[in-house]
Design an enzyme around this catalytic site. Structure first.
Site, PDB file in Angstrom:
ATOM      1  N   THR A   1       0.681  -1.307  -0.340  1.00  0.00           N
ATOM      2  CA  THR A   1       0.490  -0.240  -0.383  1.00  0.00           C
ATOM      3  C   THR A   1       1.147   1.311   0.085  1.00  0.00           C
ATOM      4  O   THR A   1       2.169   1.519   1.248  1.00  0.00           O
ATOM      5  CB  THR A   1      -0.474   0.038   1.325  1.00  0.00           C
ATOM      6  OG1 THR A   1      -1.897  -0.862   0.877  1.00  0.00           O
ATOM      7  CG2 THR A   1      -1.009   1.344   1.378  1.00  0.00           C
TER       8      THR A   1
ATOM      9  N   HIS B   1      -7.329 -10.305  -0.103  1.00  0.00           N
ATOM     10  CA  HIS B   1      -6.428 -10.067   0.783  1.00  0.00           C
ATOM     11  C   HIS B   1      -7.473 -11.218   1.913  1.00  0.00           C
ATOM     12  O   HIS B   1      -8.233 -10.361   2.531  1.00  0.00           O
ATOM     13  CB  HIS B   1      -6.544  -9.278   0.648  1.00  0.00           C
ATOM     14  CG  HIS B   1      -5.344  -8.149   1.887  1.00  0.00           C
ATOM     15  ND1 HIS B   1      -4.823  -9.062   2.683  1.00  0.00           N
ATOM     16  CD2 HIS B   1      -4.922  -7.063   1.843  1.00  0.00           C
ATOM     17  CE1 HIS B   1      -4.285  -8.609   3.264  1.00  0.00           C
ATOM     18  NE2 HIS B   1      -4.544  -7.193   3.385  1.00  0.00           N
TER      19      HIS B   1
ATOM     20  N   ASN C   1      -3.701 -10.100   7.504  1.00  0.00           N
ATOM     21  CA  ASN C   1      -3.382  -8.796   8.104  1.00  0.00           C
ATOM     22  C   ASN C   1      -4.423  -8.411   9.439  1.00  0.00           C
ATOM     23  O   ASN C   1      -4.337  -7.232   8.913  1.00  0.00           O
ATOM     24  CB  ASN C   1      -2.676  -7.893   7.107  1.00  0.00           C
ATOM     25  CG  ASN C   1      -1.455  -8.457   6.952  1.00  0.00           C
ATOM     26  OD1 ASN C   1      -0.489  -9.163   7.503  1.00  0.00           O
ATOM     27  ND2 ASN C   1      -0.606  -7.954   5.894  1.00  0.00           N
TER      28      ASN C   1
ATOM     29  N   TYR D   1      -8.011  -7.883   8.067  1.00  0.00           N
ATOM     30  CA  TYR D   1      -8.340  -7.465   7.388  1.00  0.00           C
ATOM     31  C   TYR D   1      -9.630  -8.480   7.423  1.00  0.00           C
ATOM     32  O   TYR D   1     -10.267  -9.493   8.097  1.00  0.00           O
ATOM     33  CB  TYR D   1      -8.375  -6.594   5.794  1.00  0.00           C
ATOM     34  CG  TYR D   1      -7.220  -5.670   6.510  1.00  0.00           C
ATOM     35  CD1 TYR D   1      -7.399  -4.261   6.987  1.00  0.00           C
ATOM     36  CD2 TYR D   1      -5.700  -6.035   5.988  1.00  0.00           C
ATOM     37  CE1 TYR D   1      -6.522  -3.252   7.113  1.00  0.00           C
ATOM     38  CE2 TYR D   1      -5.027  -5.292   6.149  1.00  0.00           C
ATOM     39  CZ  TYR D   1      -5.061  -3.852   6.608  1.00  0.00           C
ATOM     40  OH  TYR D   1      -4.013  -3.161   6.721  1.00  0.00           O
TER      41      TYR D   1
ATOM     42  N   ASN E   1      -3.046  -5.755  13.173  1.00  0.00           N
ATOM     43  CA  ASN E   1      -4.500  -5.041  13.447  1.00  0.00           C
ATOM     44  C   ASN E   1      -5.226  -6.231  14.476  1.00  0.00           C
ATOM     45  O   ASN E   1      -6.764  -5.617  13.569  1.00  0.00           O
ATOM     46  CB  ASN E   1      -5.193  -4.958  12.145  1.00  0.00           C
ATOM     47  CG  ASN E   1      -5.281  -3.776  10.866  1.00  0.00           C
ATOM     48  OD1 ASN E   1      -4.274  -2.846  11.310  1.00  0.00           O
ATOM     49  ND2 ASN E   1      -4.558  -4.635   9.343  1.00  0.00           N
TER      50      ASN E   1
HETATM   51  C1  LIG Z   1       4.414   0.255   2.910  1.00  0.00           C
HETATM   52  C2  LIG Z   1       3.655  -0.937   3.653  1.00  0.00           C
HETATM   53  C3  LIG Z   1       2.643  -1.924   2.940  1.00  0.00           C
HETATM   54  C4  LIG Z   1       2.292  -3.200   2.667  1.00  0.00           C
HETATM   55  N1  LIG Z   1       0.693  -3.361   2.351  1.00  0.00           N
HETATM   56  C5  LIG Z   1      -0.002  -4.694   2.540  1.00  0.00           C
HETATM   57  C6  LIG Z   1      -0.803  -5.160   1.444  1.00  0.00           C
HETATM   58  O1  LIG Z   1      -1.087  -3.959   0.401  1.00  0.00           O
HETATM   59  N2  LIG Z   1      -1.241  -5.930   1.348  1.00  0.00           N
HETATM   60  C7  LIG Z   1      -0.724  -7.063   1.852  1.00  0.00           C
HETATM   61  O2  LIG Z   1      -1.109  -7.795   1.798  1.00  0.00           O
HETATM   62  N3  LIG Z   1       0.487  -6.242   2.940  1.00  0.00           N
HETATM   63  C8  LIG Z   1       1.134  -5.282   2.437  1.00  0.00           C
HETATM   64  N4  LIG Z   1       2.258  -5.091   3.546  1.00  0.00           N
HETATM   65  C9  LIG Z   1       2.702  -6.425   4.213  1.00  0.00           C
HETATM   66  C10 LIG Z   1       3.898  -6.536   2.981  1.00  0.00           C
HETATM   67  O3  LIG Z   1       3.412  -7.490   1.798  1.00  0.00           O
HETATM   68  C11 LIG Z   1       5.379  -7.678   3.431  1.00  0.00           C
HETATM   69  O4  LIG Z   1       3.737  -9.071   4.261  1.00  0.00           O
HETATM   70  C12 LIG Z   1       5.632  -7.353   4.702  1.00  0.00           C
HETATM   71  O5  LIG Z   1       6.498  -6.578   4.053  1.00  0.00           O
HETATM   72  C13 LIG Z   1       6.752  -8.414   4.675  1.00  0.00           C
HETATM   73  O6  LIG Z   1       8.106  -8.683   4.500  1.00  0.00           O
HETATM   74  P1  LIG Z   1       9.011  -8.051   3.955  1.00  0.00           P
HETATM   75  O7  LIG Z   1       9.757  -8.209   4.951  1.00  0.00           O
HETATM   76  O8  LIG Z   1       9.932  -8.328   2.917  1.00  0.00           O
HETATM   77  O9  LIG Z   1       8.806  -6.558   3.639  1.00  0.00           O
HETATM   78  C14 LIG Z   1       2.415  -3.921   3.328  1.00  0.00           C
HETATM   79  C15 LIG Z   1       3.722  -3.623   3.878  1.00  0.00           C
HETATM   80  C16 LIG Z   1       4.695  -2.623   3.806  1.00  0.00           C
HETATM   81  C17 LIG Z   1       5.744  -1.861   4.417  1.00  0.00           C
END
Ligand SMILES: Cc1cc2nc3c(=O)[nH]c(=O)nc-3n(C[C@H](O)[C@H](O)[C@H](O)COP(=O)(O)O)c2cc1C
Length: 366
Positions: free
Chosen positions: A27, A177, A180, A182, A237
């Site tokens: 996001t 989705h 998380n 939701y 959440n």
């Molecule tokens: C800025 C940001 C926005 C995110 N938006 C979403 C999202 O829209 N949908 C979702 O399922 N997870 C979202 N996440 C979670 C990420 O998809 C991911 O699961 C999380 O960052 C862990 O992976 P990483 O360690 O590779 O960053 C978001 C995470 C961050 C940091």
């Protein structure tokens, strides 16, 4: 260069991914407020990252009621579909593949975002102890109201329409989705779901909404274009379950019957420790015949380890993709990664969005 499996192609249903690197949904709160259509910069942002085997877009609400944060894009209006088409065209032009993440936030919302300033909806009227970002600031989420039984078919229908719109917009598929904290996760987990009808109580009842949505979406666009994201143990959440293993074993057994193309599993706490709670992810892997995407705190070494152990087919990277448009190339070369600027993660313009440098800008520009 490397012989790592991460850079081998992979057949995902009807499409072939150039490698096993997935851009996780992120996001970025840059949609145009009028109409909540993706930013005019979004084609370039996703296009820059098109060397990933698969891109999954930022979560995109399937209805106004499904929105929980300021300036997130939707996939329910014709104008949104037209703007997303520009994104998919650009990604396809650059040889990439892209799914859209379909979102309903449930209780993680605020009256200012809801139709007629109504209360956000939830399985049960229990306010989450968390904040959302609205009107330029972080505020407590609003008190939700419990969905009436007769409203549930409308939510399933919104996801079905979102999936149909996604195909119109040129996406290769959709990711539901289910993670998380939701709406679908709120229904599935007993910390947030105290219903006494057929959507609450037993595992089968709590999983029902997620599975009905998966079934409706798969029927609309084909199971080979339908994936789903789950997060069995994340506390994100303010949602938790007293016994997540049998819950998610059941969910994945049922998703397997629906023949979805992938499950995308957040292992541990989203953006936090991978070992926050005991959970047997191999059990999910074993139960599911489609692809398994692993996510959370992966780096090249952990990705190699999990792929070599056949614990996953694909690996999703989140934060590393925000700041490294050429992440695939950097992983291949074991090159250093750019640091992400957290101040520009959520909201803003080109800064921190389309301006992260690649390894060799001169070469990339040719
Ligand atoms: C800025 C940001 C926005 C995110 N938006 C979403 C999202 O829209 N949908 C979702 O399922 N997870 C979202 N996440 C979670 C990420 O998809 C991911 O699961 C999380 O960052 C862990 O992976 P990483 O360690 O590779 O960053 C978001 C995470 C961050 C940091």
């Amino acid at each position: 260069m490397s012989t790592s499996k991460l850079f081998e192609s992979f057949k995902l249903g009807p499409i072939t991914l150039a490698n096993r690197v997935v851009m996780a949904p992120l996001t970025r709160n840059r949609a145009i407020p009028e109409g909540l259509i993706p930013s005019p910069l979004a084609p370039e942002y996703y296009g820059q990252r098109a060397t990933a085997g698969l891109l999954i877009t930022e979560a995109s609400q399937v209805s106004q009621q499904g929105q929980g944060y300021q300036d997130t894009p939707g996939i329910y209006s014709d104008a949104q579909v037209a703007a997303w088409k520009k994104v998919t065209d650009e990604v396809h032009k650059r040889g990439g593949k892209i799914f859209i993440q379909l979102w309903h936030v449930g209780r993680i919302s605020h009256v200012d975002l809801q139709p007629n300033h109504g209360n956000p909806v939830a399985p049960s009227a229990i306010q989450a102890k968390t904040k959302t970002f609205v009107g330029g600031q972080f505020v407590d989420v609003s008190e939700p109201r419990a969905l009436e039984l007769k409203e549930i078919p409308g939510i399933i229908e919104d996801f079905r329409k979102g999936a149909a719109n996604a195909i119109k917009a040129g996406f290769d598929g959709v990711e539901i989705h289910g993670a998380n904290g939701y709406l679908l996760d709120q229904f599935a987990k007993d910390g947030a779901n105290k219903r006494t009808d057929e959507y609450g109580g037993s595992i089968q009842n709590r999983a029902r909404l997620m599975l009905e949505i998966a079934s409706a979406v798969a029927k609309e666009i084909g199971p080979e274009r339908t994936g789903i994201r789950i997060s069995p143990v994340t506390p994100a959440n303010d949602v938790s379950d007293s016994n997540p293993q049998p819950l998610f074993d059941y969910i994945v057994d049922e998703l397997n019957k629906l023949k979805l193309v992938y499950i995308h599993v957040i292992e541990g706490a989203t953006g936090g420790p991978r070992d926050i709670a005991p959970f047997d992810y191999a059990s999910l892997r074993k139960r599911f015949s489609g692809a398994y995407i692993g996510n959370n705190a992966y780096d090249r070494a952990l990705a190699d380890k999990q792929l070599d152990a056949n614990a996953a087919d694909l690996i999703a990277f989140g934060k590393p993709f925000i700041s490294n448009p050429d992440l695939v190339e950097r992983l291949k070369r074991n090159a250093p990664l750019n640091e992400g600027d957290r101040a520009t993660f959520y909201g803003g313009g080109a800064k921190g969005y389309t301006d992260y440098p690649t390894l060799e800008p001169a070469q990339a520009a040719q």
